[in-house]
Design a protein around this motif. Structure first.
Motif, PDB file in Angstrom:
ATOM      1  N   SER A   2     -15.974  -9.981  12.897  1.00  0.00           N
ATOM      2  CA  SER A   2     -15.240 -10.750  13.906  1.00  0.00           C
ATOM      3  C   SER A   2     -13.765 -10.924  13.569  1.00  0.00           C
ATOM      4  CB  SER A   2     -15.892 -12.132  14.076  1.00  0.00           C
ATOM      5  OG  SER A   2     -15.839 -12.830  12.848  1.00  0.00           O
ATOM      6  N   HIS A   3     -13.345 -10.466  12.374  1.00  0.00           N
ATOM      7  CA  HIS A   3     -11.952 -10.700  11.952  1.00  0.00           C
ATOM      8  C   HIS A   3     -10.929 -10.164  12.959  1.00  0.00           C
ATOM      9  CE1 HIS A   3     -12.946 -11.130   7.343  1.00  0.00           C
ATOM     10  NE2 HIS A   3     -13.463 -12.086   8.083  1.00  0.00           N
ATOM     11  N   ALA A   4     -11.121  -8.889  13.340  1.00  0.00           N
ATOM     12  CA  ALA A   4     -10.090  -8.240  14.168  1.00  0.00           C
ATOM     13  C   ALA A   4      -9.843  -9.026  15.453  1.00  0.00           C
ATOM     14  CB  ALA A   4     -10.491  -6.800  14.465  1.00  0.00           C
ATOM     15  N   LYS A  18     -11.039 -11.360   3.072  1.00  0.00           N
ATOM     16  CA  LYS A  18     -11.224  -9.927   2.897  1.00  0.00           C
ATOM     17  C   LYS A  18     -12.679  -9.578   3.187  1.00  0.00           C
ATOM     18  CE  LYS A  18     -13.455  -8.839  -0.223  1.00  0.00           C
ATOM     19  NZ  LYS A  18     -14.892  -9.011  -0.630  1.00  0.00           N
ATOM     20  N   PRO A  19     -13.014  -8.348   3.573  1.00  0.00           N
ATOM     21  CA  PRO A  19     -12.079  -7.303   3.955  1.00  0.00           C
ATOM     22  C   PRO A  19     -11.373  -7.695   5.244  1.00  0.00           C
ATOM     23  CG  PRO A  19     -14.291  -6.676   4.606  1.00  0.00           C
ATOM     24  CD  PRO A  19     -14.416  -7.956   3.827  1.00  0.00           C
ATOM     25  N   PHE A  20     -10.154  -7.153   5.438  1.00  0.00           N
ATOM     26  CA  PHE A  20      -9.344  -7.570   6.579  1.00  0.00           C
ATOM     27  C   PHE A  20     -10.074  -7.225   7.887  1.00  0.00           C
ATOM     28  CE2 PHE A  20      -5.139  -6.419   8.873  1.00  0.00           C
ATOM     29  CZ  PHE A  20      -5.175  -7.599   9.585  1.00  0.00           C
ATOM     30  N   THR A  21     -10.303  -5.933   8.127  1.00  0.00           N
ATOM     31  CA  THR A  21     -11.067  -5.537   9.323  1.00  0.00           C
ATOM     32  C   THR A  21     -12.060  -4.454   8.906  1.00  0.00           C
ATOM     33  OG1 THR A  21      -9.731  -3.646   9.976  1.00  0.00           O
ATOM     34  CG2 THR A  21      -8.966  -5.809  10.700  1.00  0.00           C
ATOM     35  N   LEU A  22     -12.836  -3.977   9.837  1.00  0.00           N
ATOM     36  CA  LEU A  22     -13.786  -2.906   9.523  1.00  0.00           C
ATOM     37  C   LEU A  22     -13.302  -1.561  10.060  1.00  0.00           C
ATOM     38  CD1 LEU A  22     -17.161  -4.769  10.151  1.00  0.00           C
ATOM     39  CD2 LEU A  22     -15.806  -4.590   8.065  1.00  0.00           C
ATOM     40  N   ASP A  40      -7.734  -0.838  13.649  1.00  0.00           N
ATOM     41  CA  ASP A  40      -7.533  -2.269  13.941  1.00  0.00           C
ATOM     42  C   ASP A  40      -6.539  -2.873  12.952  1.00  0.00           C
ATOM     43  OD1 ASP A  40      -9.213  -2.483  16.079  1.00  0.00           O
ATOM     44  OD2 ASP A  40     -10.943  -3.229  14.936  1.00  0.00           O
ATOM     45  N   ALA A  41      -6.747  -2.552  11.681  1.00  0.00           N
ATOM     46  CA  ALA A  41      -5.909  -3.139  10.628  1.00  0.00           C
ATOM     47  C   ALA A  41      -4.434  -2.765  10.852  1.00  0.00           C
ATOM     48  CB  ALA A  41      -6.382  -2.661   9.258  1.00  0.00           C
ATOM     49  N   PHE A  76      -0.883  -8.456   5.704  1.00  0.00           N
ATOM     50  CA  PHE A  76      -1.745  -7.573   6.492  1.00  0.00           C
ATOM     51  C   PHE A  76      -1.446  -6.107   6.181  1.00  0.00           C
ATOM     52  CE2 PHE A  76      -2.872 -10.540  10.315  1.00  0.00           C
ATOM     53  CZ  PHE A  76      -3.600 -11.321   9.454  1.00  0.00           C
ATOM     54  N   GLN A  77      -0.153  -5.833   5.988  1.00  0.00           N
ATOM     55  CA  GLN A  77       0.261  -4.469   5.675  1.00  0.00           C
ATOM     56  C   GLN A  77      -0.483  -3.932   4.448  1.00  0.00           C
ATOM     57  OE1 GLN A  77       2.449  -3.049   7.646  1.00  0.00           O
ATOM     58  NE2 GLN A  77       2.411  -1.102   6.533  1.00  0.00           N
TER      59      GLN A  77
END
Lengths: 288, 365
Positions: free
Chosen positions: B74-76, B93-97, B101-102, B319-320
């Protein structure tokens, strides 16, 4: 009245804040419970009769041993510290928060536990759940002397951070009424916890925290710790006095013994020589 | 005072909530979770404002920043919603899957000039920071190889009923454990050119990985290996460590200590001598305002808070940088599908893929 020197148990379970190699060497060395008991015997023979321990499942073997030999340990005292947090943390990762709580609630036996358990979970009644978890952790100490029962720092500091103050009151009340014991609190944030316990009117509380010359893990800062020791009403148990070995033993003990109002020092050691060395330093620097 | 809300009250969310609540420069204005149970308990006993619905909370509450600690899938969506409202975001973390998206979210946050951070707390561990400092100073000469490891006792039997047991939800050893080792390797070596020899092995899990082994290829012939296993009971808790070989020495570090061997050819940083050097956590760790489970967790929250106060968009774990880790994770997933690259005679790549037969039904009680 607490003893001045309490014996801790980190060394028995591969906990070493300095080195994972040392931690593993200790875990290997204390694989068999006999090795643990030998060290506890060495401490006991030096007059250190209080074992401040976690509720790690292997401690139950120590409990069995002490229960089986009342003549050898006529005045042996346990200060249990609960819960053994990694057991819960790993369970939360695997089963989720509620799943983990359910897993550690007693699943058979007393009707009382069953009723307290199911209705407590449903009603979000933390008192019922907490007292059940305490009782589950205390089971191994049945028939042994446990005049002080500690709540471990991960839980104390989580509750402190959340502002979940009522839980300290629940813990204190249950430990007093059910076990006729005094509540103790382990924390890495002693000055902040002291404020909350005072607010809850838990008088003259027993608080175990890092107290060492270099200020290692003394959150709020050395100055706030020193002020609290000087000015406030509580029984301080000093842990991590050697800051995981960063301070030479003599310097560490000399400093901690010079602080006002410290009730006890808890320390861990794996050899007779280190136990004796610490005991002798404390006798030298800590005179009435 | 900056106004913050926490979304997702699992293990990480709860601990972020406690640390943020204790932070003198933050006002905790709400918590949000889809399960009403933990929410109800916290409301009843701490009086915090609670919300069941993330979007409704964003609508209602005046916020500066949000901490997202929900299941990874659900992060993204949540990060995007928060950025769209101009909020600074700390995401677990992890930021996205998905690498795409990331990238998009990193770009969006730059465009909106917002402060972002992802919870790779190892970059706040004193010993791992010391490694970075030593590398930047060229202490071990040219780095040739890095080994990033993580081991611990999470899945020790064939079951598991949470999102963490589903790769599609961001569960599994790759997203949970290996992400940390990969993120550290990226911190030290930069962006890899490619990935090979990946094994996403199963020990007990039916629907996700319990072991991760992979080789990362970097410019100038540098390589890294990732070796991770979360079904290892011999570890009391998660242990992350890193070893780096260079032309002028070797560094080993874990959370507790940093051991450095320097050859006589090394450019020795101040305080370091030829041969073995050890720095312990007691020397390397800065005090924090509140301690819950390690200084690094407090330090990363404080870093985010200070950056939000100063509106400083650059900083550790933006995020980068987390998007790069997501990218490597997605390369690892792709590579694992390929199986062995050089085969014995008469063997198909298919048969070398590390998927064990599903045994869940057999084991289920």
């Amino acid at each position: 009245m607490m003893d001045r020197l309490l014996f801790g148990d980190n060394q028995f379970f591969g906990v070493n804040h300095m080195s994972e190699e040392k931690a593993r060497a200790q875990a290997l060395r204390f694989q068999e419970i006999e090795a643990v008991i030998d060290v506890l015997d060495a401490a006991y023979d030096e007059g250190i009769r209080t074992f401040m321990c976690t509720t790690h499942e292997r401690i139950s073997l120590v409990c069995d041993h002490v229960r089986a030999h009342p003549d050898r340990y006529p005045d042996y005292t346990f200060y249990p510290g609960m819960p053994y947090a990694h057991k819960y943390a790993n369970a939360v990762t695997e089963s989720g928060m509620l799943g983990a709580v359910k897993r550690f609630l007693p699943d058979e036996g007393l009707m009382d536990a069953a009723i307290r358990g199911t209705t407590s979970v449903a009603k979000k009644d933390i008192e019922g759940i907490t007292t059940l978890l305490i009782d589950a952790e205390m089971k191994m100490f049945q028939g042994l002397s446990t005049p002080v029962i500690f709540l471990q720092n991960v839980v104390v500091d989580l509750l402190l951070g959340l502002g979940f103050k009522e839980a300290f009151r629940i813990f204190a009340d249950h430990v007093k009424s059910r076990y006729d014991a005094e509540p103790g609190f382990i924390t890495m944030n002693m000055p902040a916890l002291l404020d909350v316990l005072e607010e809850l009117q838990i008088d003259n509380p027993i608080i175990c925290s890092n107290i060492n010359k270099i200020g290692f893990r003394m959150c709020g800062g050395s100055a706030a710790y020193e002020a609290a020791l000087r000015e406030r009403q509580f029984r301080a148990v000093a842990m991590s006095v050697f800051a995981s070995g960063a301070i030479p033993a003599r310097e560490a003990i000399e400093w901690v013994c010079a602080q006002p109002n410290i009730a006890s020092i808890v320390f861990g050691a794996s050899s007779k020589a280190n136990i004796r060395g610490t005991r002798e330093l404390v006798s030298e620097f800590w005179q009435d | 005072m900056i106004k913050v809300a926490v979304v997702g009250l699992g293990k990480m969310g709860l601990s972020h909530h406690a640390m943020i609540n204790a932070h003198p420069e933050v006002e905790m204005v709400g918590i949000c979770d889809s399960s009403s149970y933990v929410l109800g308990v916290l409301k009843k006993y701490t009086g915090v404002a609670t919300y069941n619905d993330f979007d409704a909370m964003l609508e209602k509450v005046d916020l500066d920043a949000v901490v997202i600690a929900t299941p990874s899938s659900s992060h993204a969506r949540m990060v995007r919603a928060a950025l769209d409202r101009g909020l600074h975001v700390f995401c677990e973390k992890p930021f996205t899957l998905s690498a795409q998206d990331a990238e998009e979210l990193a770009a969006l946050s730059r465009e909106k000039d917002l402060v972002t951070q992802v919870g790779y707390h190892n970059r706040f561990v004193g010993a791992f920071c010391e490694v970075k400092r030593l590398l930047d100073a060229g202490a071990i000469g040219t780095v040739t190889h890095v080994l990033g490891e993580a081991y611990g006792p999470v899945v020790l039997k064939p079951k598991g009923g949470t999102w963490r047991s589903q790769r599609t939800e961001g569960g599994g050893c790759l997203y949970d454990y290996a992400a940390h080792a990969i993120d550290l390797v990226n911190w030290y070596l930069g962006e890899p050119l490619g990935v090979g020899g990946t094994v996403l092995g199963r020990v007990f899990s039916g629907e996700t990985d319990d072991e991760v082994f992979s080789t990362l290829y970097f410019p100038e012939g540098k390589t890294a290996q990732i070796s991770v296993n979360w079904s290892d009971e011999s570890y009391r808790k998660m242990t992350t460590r890193i070893t780096l070989w260079g032309t002028a020495g070797r560094i080993y570090a874990d959370r507790q200590e940093c051991q450095v061997y320097l050859r006589d050819t090394a450019q020795r940083p101040e305080g370091y001598g030829e041969g073995w050097n050890v720095r312990y956590t007691t020397d390397l760790t800065e005090p924090v305002w509140f301690y819950l489970r390690g200084e690094e967790y407090s330090a990363q929250i404080d870093s985010f808070v200070q950056r939000v106060k100063e509106r400083r968009t650059d900083g550790v774990n933006s995020f980068q940088s987390a998007a790069l880790t997501d990218k490597v994770i997605s390369m690892i997933v792709t590579d694992a599908e390929k199986g062995a690259s050089t085969l014995a005679e008469g063997v198909t790549a298919e048969s070398t893929r590390a998927t064990r037969p599903k045994r869940r039904r057999f084991w289920r009680r």
